[in-house]
Design a protein around this motif. Structure first.
Motif, short mmCIF file in Angstrom:
data_model
loop_
_atom_site.label_atom_id
_atom_site.label_comp_id
_atom_site.label_asym_id
_atom_site.label_seq_id
_atom_site.Cartn_x
_atom_site.Cartn_y
_atom_site.Cartn_z
N ASN A 89 0.84 -1.19 0.00
CA ASN A 89 0.00 0.00 0.00
C ASN A 89 0.88 1.25 0.00
O ASN A 89 1.79 1.36 0.80
CB ASN A 89 -0.91 0.01 1.23
N TYR A 94 -3.43 5.74 0.52
CA TYR A 94 -4.03 6.27 1.75
C TYR A 94 -4.67 7.63 1.50
O TYR A 94 -5.82 7.87 1.90
CB TYR A 94 -2.97 6.40 2.84
N GLY A 97 -7.97 7.57 -0.12
CA GLY A 97 -9.02 6.84 0.59
C GLY A 97 -9.12 5.37 0.27
O GLY A 97 -10.11 4.72 0.64
N CYS A 99 -7.03 3.00 1.36
CA CYS A 99 -6.62 2.20 2.51
C CYS A 99 -6.56 3.10 3.73
O CYS A 99 -6.66 4.33 3.61
CB CYS A 99 -5.27 1.50 2.26
N GLU A 100 -6.36 2.51 4.90
CA GLU A 100 -6.36 3.27 6.13
C GLU A 100 -4.96 3.38 6.73
O GLU A 100 -4.00 2.78 6.23
CB GLU A 100 -7.33 2.63 7.13
N TYR A 101 -4.86 4.11 7.81
CA TYR A 101 -3.58 4.39 8.45
C TYR A 101 -2.79 3.12 8.76
O TYR A 101 -1.60 3.02 8.43
CB TYR A 101 -3.83 5.19 9.74
N SER A 102 -3.44 2.16 9.36
CA SER A 102 -2.75 0.93 9.74
C SER A 102 -2.27 0.12 8.54
O SER A 102 -1.38 -0.74 8.67
CB SER A 102 -3.66 0.06 10.61
N ASP A 103 -2.83 0.40 7.37
CA ASP A 103 -2.47 -0.34 6.16
C ASP A 103 -1.25 0.24 5.46
O ASP A 103 -0.63 -0.45 4.63
CB ASP A 103 -3.64 -0.34 5.16
N ARG A 133 -6.74 14.89 4.83
CA ARG A 133 -6.31 13.51 5.12
C ARG A 133 -4.78 13.44 5.27
O ARG A 133 -4.27 12.63 6.06
CB ARG A 133 -6.79 12.59 4.00
N LYS A 140 -1.22 11.63 13.21
CA LYS A 140 -1.18 10.28 13.77
C LYS A 140 0.25 9.77 13.90
O LYS A 140 0.62 9.16 14.90
CB LYS A 140 -2.01 9.34 12.89
#
Length: 230
Positions: A89, A94, A97, A99-103, A133, A140
Motif C-alpha cells: 500500500n 491512503y 481513501g 486504505c487506512e492508516y494501519s495499512d 487527510r 497520527k
C-alpha cells in the motif's frame, strides 16, 4: 503490522561519521522537533540518501522513527532499496481513501524503523497533499513516533515540498557541493521561511576530501555514486 525488507548499502567510514554527527545534531534540536522535512533545491543532490541514512541511524539509536516517502511524482526509494511490490500500500492509496492508516505504515528490518512508502507515481499530487487527510496522517504519525522524517521533491522543481514544509517543525536542506548555485540555495531557504518552516541546517553533500591528514585518518573518500538521484 506488515513488514518491508529494505536493502541499505553500507556507507564509507567518513560518510557514516558525518551522518552520525547529523543524527546527534537532530537530537539536540529539542523534543518539540518531530516532523522533519528533508529536501533539496534541485534533483540529484542526495536528499533521499540523507533521508534513509538519518532515519536508519535515529532508529538504531533507539528512537522510534518513521520515514514518509512523499516524493509522489518520482520516488527513487522503492527501486533503490529493493522493496517495489504492487501489493504494498502506497501513501497515494491512503491519501485517496483506498486504505487506512494501519495499512500504509510498515515495520522494516531496521529496529525501531518504520516507513510509509510511495510505490505509485502521480502526475499532480497537489490536491492530495492539500487534503485534510494528509494532515491527519502526519498528526497520527507524530503521536506514534518520536521522529517523522519526510522525503520530498526538490523545492525549486515543484510546489509539493513547500506545502509539506508548512506542516513540519523544521527542514534539512541538502546541497550538492560544486553543483548547486548560491542563488538556488537562497531561493530554497526563502521558500521555507515563507511557509514558516524553520531551517534546522544544510548538508553539503558529495564533497571530495583532499586533505592528507583527513585521508590518513579516515581513508580516501570519493563521490558515492550508488546514490545518484534523478
Amino acid at each position: 503490522m506488515e513488514k518491508i525488507q529494505l536493502s541499505i548499502p553500507k556507507l564509507p567510514y567518513a560518510v557514516e561519521e558525518a551522518m552520525n554527527r547529523l543524527r546527534v545534531n537532530v537530537k539536540f534540536c529539542g523534543k518539540n522537533t518531530k516532523r522533519i522535512l528533508i529536501t533539496s533545491s534541485v534533483p540529484d543532490e542526495g536528499k533521499s540518501m540523507v533521508s534513509v541514512q538519518l532515519w536508519k541511524m535515529l532508529s538504531e539509536a533507539g528512537f522510534k522513527t518513521v520515514l514518509v516517502d512523499c516524493d509522489l511524482r518520482k520516488s527513487t526509494l522503492k527501486n533503490r532499496h529493493n522493496f517495489a511490490d504492487e501489493k504494498i500500500n502506497s501513501i497515494g492509496h491512503y491519501l485517496s481513501g483506498q486504505c487506512e492508516y494501519s495499512d500504509v505504515v510498515y515495520e522494516t528490518n531496521v529496529e525501531n524503523g518504520y516507513i510509509v512508502p510511495c510505490t505509485t507515481s502521480l502526475e499532480n499530487p497537489i490536491s492530495l497533499i492539500e487534503d485534510e487527510r494528509f494532515n491527519e496522517l502526519l498528526d497520527k504519525l507524530s503521536d506514534d513516533f518520536r521522529y517523522v522524517l519526510i522525503d520530498t521533491p526538490p523545492l525549486c522543481a515543484v510546489a509539493d515540498s513547500s506545502l509539506v514544509a508548512s506542516l513540519c517543525d523544521g527542514a534539512i536542506l541538502v546541497v550538492r557541493a560544486g553543483s548547486t548555485s548560491k542563488k538556488l540555495v537562497k531561493e530554497s531557504i526563502g521558500q521555507l521561511n515563507y511557509v514558516g518552516c524553520n531551517l534546522l541546517g544544510t548538508i553539503l553533500n558529495r564533497v571530495e576530501t583532499k586533505s592528507h591528514t583527513y585521508n590518513k585518518y579516515y581513508g580516501k573518500y570519493k563521490e558515492y555514486g550508488e546514490y545518484k538521484e534523478n
